[in-house]
Design an enzyme around this catalytic site. Structure first.
Site, short mmCIF file in Angstrom:
data_model
loop_
_atom_site.label_atom_id
_atom_site.label_comp_id
_atom_site.label_asym_id
_atom_site.label_seq_id
_atom_site.Cartn_x
_atom_site.Cartn_y
_atom_site.Cartn_z
N ASN A 155 0.84 -1.20 0.00
CA ASN A 155 0.00 0.00 0.00
C ASN A 155 0.87 1.25 0.00
OD1 ASN A 155 -0.52 1.97 2.48
ND2 ASN A 155 0.21 0.02 3.32
N PHE A 197 -1.93 8.09 4.27
CA PHE A 197 -2.76 8.66 5.35
C PHE A 197 -4.03 9.32 4.80
CE2 PHE A 197 0.94 9.45 8.60
CZ PHE A 197 0.97 8.09 8.87
N SER A 212 5.30 5.08 8.92
CA SER A 212 4.71 4.84 7.61
C SER A 212 5.70 5.28 6.53
CB SER A 212 3.41 5.63 7.44
OG SER A 212 2.98 5.58 6.09
N ASN A 230 4.88 6.03 3.53
CA ASN A 230 4.13 6.66 2.45
C ASN A 230 3.91 8.16 2.61
OD1 ASN A 230 3.80 4.14 1.12
ND2 ASN A 230 2.23 3.62 2.62
N THR A 231 4.46 8.75 3.68
CA THR A 231 4.48 10.20 3.86
C THR A 231 5.93 10.63 3.82
OG1 THR A 231 2.45 10.25 5.18
CG2 THR A 231 3.95 12.12 5.40
N LYS A 244 4.99 3.55 17.29
CA LYS A 244 5.06 2.51 16.26
C LYS A 244 6.26 2.76 15.37
CE LYS A 244 2.21 -0.03 12.96
NZ LYS A 244 0.82 -0.30 12.53
N ASN A 296 5.87 -1.64 11.57
CA ASN A 296 5.03 -1.21 10.46
C ASN A 296 5.39 -2.00 9.20
OD1 ASN A 296 3.31 0.50 8.86
ND2 ASN A 296 3.71 2.18 10.26
#
Length: 343
Positions: free
Chosen positions: A103, A107, A165, A167-168, A200, A229
């Site tokens: 993915n 967010f 994450s 993805n940021t 996390k 994660n």
């Protein structure tokens, strides 16, 4: 049958339908848990140690349905202060041959206002956590986490500061010591309720980096560490067509990497900091393995896509049997003297 049908659809469409079903379908309540599974986590009383990881219910809108699936605790989010659309589609990929997901959602969520409104109508009798993120275009990421703590105070049983994450852009840089000290120091000052705060982390950290994060978490009164994660790695064993897509990889291929990260965290923590294991957990055997490696609780998400909602009950039954076979009276006893080996 429903799980198989959803797997024939585009992954993000299937995700939306699953959330709708959890919101509106009359799900039967799960059977009572085996007493051997009852445990505590950072002062939270859990009927069992199997939690839902963040990412499924980003806006805390399906909590009533999720509460009836038998989880010991449910983590909603990630939520950012302001609504954001996330990254362009397609951004969610099902790697069926590998029992994995990639993915790069970014967010996507409706923001703190909508999240708080949904939490105000949350079901009773289930521990619910809020996974906090930062907006992509924010100039002060630490302030975004503080905003989440303030806005959701009294509504969430615990909070998770998600700095892992992939993805940021730039978010994982918060795992460096200077940035982490600044963030966690401001988080500590912002705490106005007894609700525990978890951190996390990514599975792609070195043992020394994990040890540093453990010490920073202890210095700033973080109550537990979630390990871990999604990963940016792409194991050579991946077979699925979409294996090269950008984003975080989760599911079965993450199992060994996440287990090793947990071992490194347990070695560094030495019992001083509760650990929550995530990544590739898809059976009672794997849940037991992580608990024996020092985890006080575990979380699942990707495995649900392949195992369906009945997976929660199967994991709990098998875990209870394995605890008894191992001569343990509780989850806490099994986690107390971790087996710090990679296999």
């Amino acid at each position: 049958m429903l799980t198989a049908l959803l797997r024939t659809l585009d992954p993000e469409t299937a995700h939306g339908l699953a959330i709708g079903g959890l919101k509106h379908a009359p799900w039967p309540a799960a059977l009572p848990d085996d007493p051997i599974l009852r445990t505590t986590l950072a002062g939270l009383d859990l009927p069992n140690p199997i939690g839902l990881a963040a990412g499924l219910d980003k806006n805390a809108e399906a909590l009533h349905g999720l509460a009836r699936l038998g989880f010991g605790f449910v983590e909603a989010g990630s939520v950012t202060p302001r609504p954001q659309q996330g990254n362009p589609k397609p951004r969610l990929f099902r790697l069926s041959e590998d029992r994995a997901i990639i993915n790069r959602m970014g967010f996507n969520n409706e923001g703190l206002e909508a999240f708080a409104d949904n939490l105000s109508r949350r079901p009773q009798g289930v521990v619910v956590g809020a996974n906090l993120g930062a907006n992509k275009d924010t100039e002060d990421r630490a302030a975004d986490y503080v905003a989440g703590l303030h806005h959701l105070a009294g509504l969430s049983d615990y909070f998770t500061v998600n700095i892992s994450s992939p993805n940021t852009p730039g978010l994982r840089a918060l795992q460096g010591r200077d940035a982490l000290d600044d963030l966690l120091g401001r988080v500590a000052q912002a705490r106005t309720t007894p609700a525990p705060v978890f951190l996390k982390i990514a599975p792609d950290l070195t043992p020394d980096e994990i040890a540093m994060i453990v010490e920073a978490a202890l210095a700033h009164r973080i109550d537990a560490l979630i390990v871990s994660n999604t990963t940016l790695d792409r194991p050579a064993s991946l077979r699925s067509r979409d294996r090269a897509e950008a984003g975080g990889l989760s599911g079965a291929p993450l199992k060994e990497k996440a287990h090793k990260a947990l071992i490194h965290a347990a070695e560094a923590a030495k019992g001083r900091l509760p650990l929550i294991a995530v990544g590739g957990i898809d059976s009672g055997a794997e849940a037991y393995r992580r608990i024996r490696a020092g985890a006080s609780a575990v979380q699942i998400y990707s495995a649900l896509i392949y195992g369906g909602p009945g997976l929660v009950g199967r994991i709990k039954r098998d875990l209870a049997a394995r605890l008894r076979a191992g001569g343990f009276a509780s989850v806490a006893e099994a986690a107390a003297n971790p087996v710090l080996t990679e296999r």
